[in-house]
Design an enzyme around this catalytic site. Structure first.
Site, PDB file in Angstrom:
ATOM      1  N   ASP A  59      78.150  31.241  36.491  1.00 26.39           N
ATOM      2  CA  ASP A  59      78.587  32.453  37.157  1.00 26.39           C
ATOM      3  C   ASP A  59      78.479  33.601  36.152  1.00 26.39           C
ATOM      4  OD1 ASP A  59      79.737  34.075  39.176  1.00 26.39           O
ATOM      5  OD2 ASP A  59      81.711  33.830  38.264  1.00 26.39           O
ATOM      6  N   ASP A 100      80.214  37.366  36.569  1.00 28.20           N
ATOM      7  CA  ASP A 100      81.440  38.157  36.437  1.00 28.20           C
ATOM      8  C   ASP A 100      82.637  37.249  36.184  1.00 28.20           C
ATOM      9  OD1 ASP A 100      80.396  40.855  36.999  1.00 28.20           O
ATOM     10  OD2 ASP A 100      79.925  40.014  38.964  1.00 28.20           O
TER      11      ASP A 100
END
Length: 273
Positions: free
Chosen positions: A14, A16
């Protein structure tokens, strides 16, 4: 002991809350990505955010000191557009609540992105955009009053991790429309849907992928649904209290993404506590 990354043949990261907060790098993220590359382990950056095109996300990561290329970045925008194209006739009007990158993808599959309920759109597609305003939400609410209108979300994340802490995400804007219309989206294509994870594992012929993320309800649940091991990091949205209250259990827990360089036995013990 060998580090955690030695046990996997694909790392699905991922963005953020794992590598950056806003546009600021999380300590150790750049060094960890460099170490993954030095080991020769392929990686992909998989984000629920449709705000940036893959090339723009790669550029943002490079400015943060994290090496990335456009072809390593996967976003839900192309999957959302493809799902709309499968369900709507060619040139159908679609009201877009979201960034220009999402409008571009809708246009690229032969549909017509619009911004007004007066255009009689056959669908609403909604993705996170921090500039989302009341006028476009009002147009979406008017459009969704027609029960035959398809409502598709790129993702349902209620919050987005910023430098100052969690702020409203796409799920919060969706909740506003749900309150106004009494409806919920007909379909969401981003994490925790396992599609992006599974597609990349298949494309790279990976036998042992690992998903690393900061959200239990998207990254970790999506990795579990894909059948992959998962690493939850605590640099983004999830807190230890949230973990204690959740039925979603990661394979490993780490203070940050640097746990990929640590002894997996220590991370496994933490996940069991």
């Amino acid at each position: 002991m060998r580090p955690l990354i030695d046990h996997y043949d694909l790392i699905l990261l991922d963005v953020d809350g794992v590598l950056v907060l806003g546009q600021q790098p999380i300590p150790g993220a750049a060094e960890t990505v460099t170490a993954i590359r030095a080991k020769g382990v392929p990686l992909r950056f998989i984000t629920n955010s449709p705000r940036r095109r893959p090339g723009e996300t790669a550029e943002m990561l490079r400015k943060a000191g994290i090496g990335a290329t456009a072809d390593e970045v996967l976003t839900p925008t192309s999957i959302a557009a493809a799902a709309l194209a499968q369900r709507l006739p060619s040139s159908a009007a679609v009201l877009v609540v979201g960034p220009e990158a999402l409008r571009d993808e809708v246009a690229a599959v032969g549909l017509k992105p619009v911004s007004s309920a007066d255009d009689r759109p056959q669908a609403v597609v909604q993705g996170f955009d921090p500039t989302t305003s009341w006028p476009i939400l009002a147009e979406a609410a008017l459009t969704l009053q027609r029960p035959e209108t398809l409502w598709l979300a790129t993702n349902l994340d209620e919050t987005w991790p910023s430098e100052r802490g969690p702020v409203p995400g796409n799920g919060a804007f969706i909740a506003a429309l749900t309150a106004a219309t009494g409806r919920e989206p007909d379909l969401s294509v981003g994490k925790p849907e396992p599609t992006l994870f599974q597609q990349q594992a298949k494309a790279l012929d990976a036998r042992r992928p690992l998903v690393a993320g900061d959200r239990l309800d998207t990254d970790i649940e999506g990795g579990c649904r894909a059948g992959f091991d998962t690493l939850l990091v605590l640099t983004g949205v999830t807190t230890p209290d949230m973990l204690a209250d959740s039925d979603v259990r990661p394979t490993y827990i780490g203070e940050s993404i640097t746990h990929l360089l640590a002894d997996p036995a220590a991370s496994t013990d933490a996940a069991r506590r």
